[in-house]
Design an enzyme around this catalytic site. Sequence first.
Site, PDB file in Angstrom:
ATOM      1  N   TYR A  33       0.823  -1.207   0.000  1.00  0.00           N
ATOM      2  CA  TYR A  33       0.000   0.000   0.000  1.00  0.00           C
ATOM      3  C   TYR A  33       0.853   1.252   0.000  1.00  0.00           C
ATOM      4  O   TYR A  33       2.071   1.187   0.155  1.00  0.00           O
ATOM      5  CB  TYR A  33      -0.971  -0.001   1.187  1.00  0.00           C
ATOM      6  CG  TYR A  33      -0.356   0.305   2.541  1.00  0.00           C
ATOM      7  CD1 TYR A  33       0.441  -0.628   3.189  1.00  0.00           C
ATOM      8  CD2 TYR A  33      -0.591   1.520   3.175  1.00  0.00           C
ATOM      9  CE1 TYR A  33       0.987  -0.346   4.439  1.00  0.00           C
ATOM     10  CE2 TYR A  33      -0.057   1.804   4.425  1.00  0.00           C
ATOM     11  CZ  TYR A  33       0.730   0.867   5.051  1.00  0.00           C
ATOM     12  OH  TYR A  33       1.275   1.147   6.281  1.00  0.00           O
ATOM     13  N   LYS A 147       6.392  -1.988   1.901  1.00  0.00           N
ATOM     14  CA  LYS A 147       5.208  -1.417   2.561  1.00  0.00           C
ATOM     15  C   LYS A 147       4.033  -2.397   2.445  1.00  0.00           C
ATOM     16  O   LYS A 147       3.088  -2.186   1.678  1.00  0.00           O
ATOM     17  CB  LYS A 147       4.879  -0.036   1.977  1.00  0.00           C
ATOM     18  CG  LYS A 147       4.018   0.801   2.902  1.00  0.00           C
ATOM     19  CD  LYS A 147       4.089   2.265   2.525  1.00  0.00           C
ATOM     20  CE  LYS A 147       3.063   3.111   3.224  1.00  0.00           C
ATOM     21  NZ  LYS A 147       3.079   3.050   4.679  1.00  0.00           N
ATOM     22  N   GLU A 179      11.497   2.187  14.471  1.00  0.00           N
ATOM     23  CA  GLU A 179      10.632   3.258  13.954  1.00  0.00           C
ATOM     24  C   GLU A 179       9.317   3.219  14.706  1.00  0.00           C
ATOM     25  O   GLU A 179       9.105   2.368  15.581  1.00  0.00           O
ATOM     26  CB  GLU A 179      10.405   3.088  12.446  1.00  0.00           C
ATOM     27  CG  GLU A 179       9.760   1.760  12.077  1.00  0.00           C
ATOM     28  CD  GLU A 179       9.680   1.527  10.569  1.00  0.00           C
ATOM     29  OE1 GLU A 179       9.630   2.494   9.798  1.00  0.00           O
ATOM     30  OE2 GLU A 179       9.658   0.356  10.169  1.00  0.00           O
ATOM     31  N   LEU A 204      10.848   0.993   7.257  1.00  0.00           N
ATOM     32  CA  LEU A 204      10.266   1.477   6.008  1.00  0.00           C
ATOM     33  C   LEU A 204      11.016   2.743   5.582  1.00  0.00           C
ATOM     34  O   LEU A 204      11.262   3.613   6.428  1.00  0.00           O
ATOM     35  CB  LEU A 204       8.788   1.818   6.231  1.00  0.00           C
ATOM     36  CG  LEU A 204       8.062   2.261   4.960  1.00  0.00           C
ATOM     37  CD1 LEU A 204       7.711   1.046   4.113  1.00  0.00           C
ATOM     38  CD2 LEU A 204       6.811   3.047   5.294  1.00  0.00           C
TER      39      LEU A 204
HETATM   40  N1  PMP Z   1       7.314   3.653   9.193  1.00  0.00           N
HETATM   41  C1  PMP Z   1       6.182   2.930   9.144  1.00  0.00           C
HETATM   42  C2  PMP Z   1       6.178   1.562   9.727  1.00  0.00           C
HETATM   43  C3  PMP Z   1       5.022   3.464   8.556  1.00  0.00           C
HETATM   44  O1  PMP Z   1       3.900   2.735   8.494  1.00  0.00           O
HETATM   45  C4  PMP Z   1       5.049   4.776   8.044  1.00  0.00           C
HETATM   46  C5  PMP Z   1       3.829   5.416   7.437  1.00  0.00           C
HETATM   47  N2  PMP Z   1       3.211   4.637   6.496  1.00  0.00           N
HETATM   48  C6  PMP Z   1       6.247   5.497   8.104  1.00  0.00           C
HETATM   49  C7  PMP Z   1       7.368   4.902   8.694  1.00  0.00           C
HETATM   50  C8  PMP Z   1       6.358   6.879   7.550  1.00  0.00           C
HETATM   51  O2  PMP Z   1       6.466   6.836   6.152  1.00  0.00           O
HETATM   52  P1  PMP Z   1       5.916   8.024   5.242  1.00  0.00           P
HETATM   53  O3  PMP Z   1       6.655   9.245   5.654  1.00  0.00           O
HETATM   54  O4  PMP Z   1       6.244   7.586   3.873  1.00  0.00           O
HETATM   55  O5  PMP Z   1       4.451   8.123   5.522  1.00  0.00           O
END
Ligand code: PMP
Length: 287
Positions: A33, A147, A179, A204
């Site tokens: 996603y 993701k 994270e 991620l």
């Molecule tokens: N880490 C994880 C596990 C996430 O789910 C997200 C948000 N989807 C992020 C980091 C932040 O990523 P982004 O800045 O691309 O939203």
Amino acid sequence: MSRIVFLNGSFLPIDEAKVPFMDRGFMFGDGVYEGIGVLNGRLVDNEAHLERLERSLKEIQIPNPYSRAEWTRLEEELVRRNNMTEGFVYFQVTRGVAERDFFFPTDARPTVAMFTQAKSIANAPAAEAGISVITVPDMRWERRDIKSINLLAQVLAKQAAKEAGAQEAWMVQDGYVTEGGSSSAFIVTKAGSIVVRPLSNAILPGITRKSLLQMSREDGIVLEERLFTVNEAYDAAEAFLTSASNFVVPVVRIDGRPVADGKPGPVTKRLRQLYLQMAAGPALAAE
Ligand code: PMP
């Protein structure tokens, strides 16, 4: 007006959007996603999100059903049909519909589902006051750089945070923060440098993280891409998180302990401001 979603080539009211029982997203969590922030009706950092989507799909061998230009047209059309000015666009691609069997089906077409969620980002109260996080063990698999729609570990982590009166969980592996449940985790040292975990399979590759690092460099802020421990976070001058649906949010408590004086710090405020200016778009930022 009923919310309009996009499913497999059609824009339709959400109540009419049905995914077949045997969809592999439903049966196996076999899909990926993306989530893209929207400010002033404009998609934020969309190209980078589409690039990450391409990578996620490739890693799990699902063909990308659309080109970047087609994805962008669909996202913009959905934002327009829902009259959304602020919030985020979510979409997922699964391996499609097939009798339940682990092997890839030979004749399935990917399922594409997209929706919008209106939400205040620029003036969100949490961004003013800061939020609390708790730390939890990182129980996820070894390919967190993909993701994946499998979010069970994050569901449990974030529920534990909620039950502890916090808004996010920072996941920890071998004593080091990986994270947030749905965000990238940062601390600011007493010397004023930003510390963030380097990219690897353990996290991620956050798109907001990427933009923010670029802006910080241009702003002359010192960056340290390295691991940091929970103790270092407790002792930091500031802490914050980033995500596409929240931008930059101060973290003012970790496991119940105030970070410094328990108020959002100057580096975090500056970075939030910089990010908001970029997200607002060139014309609006110039006003
Ligand atoms: N880490 C994880 C596990 C996430 O789910 C997200 C948000 N989807 C992020 C980091 C932040 O990523 P982004 O800045 O691309 O939203």
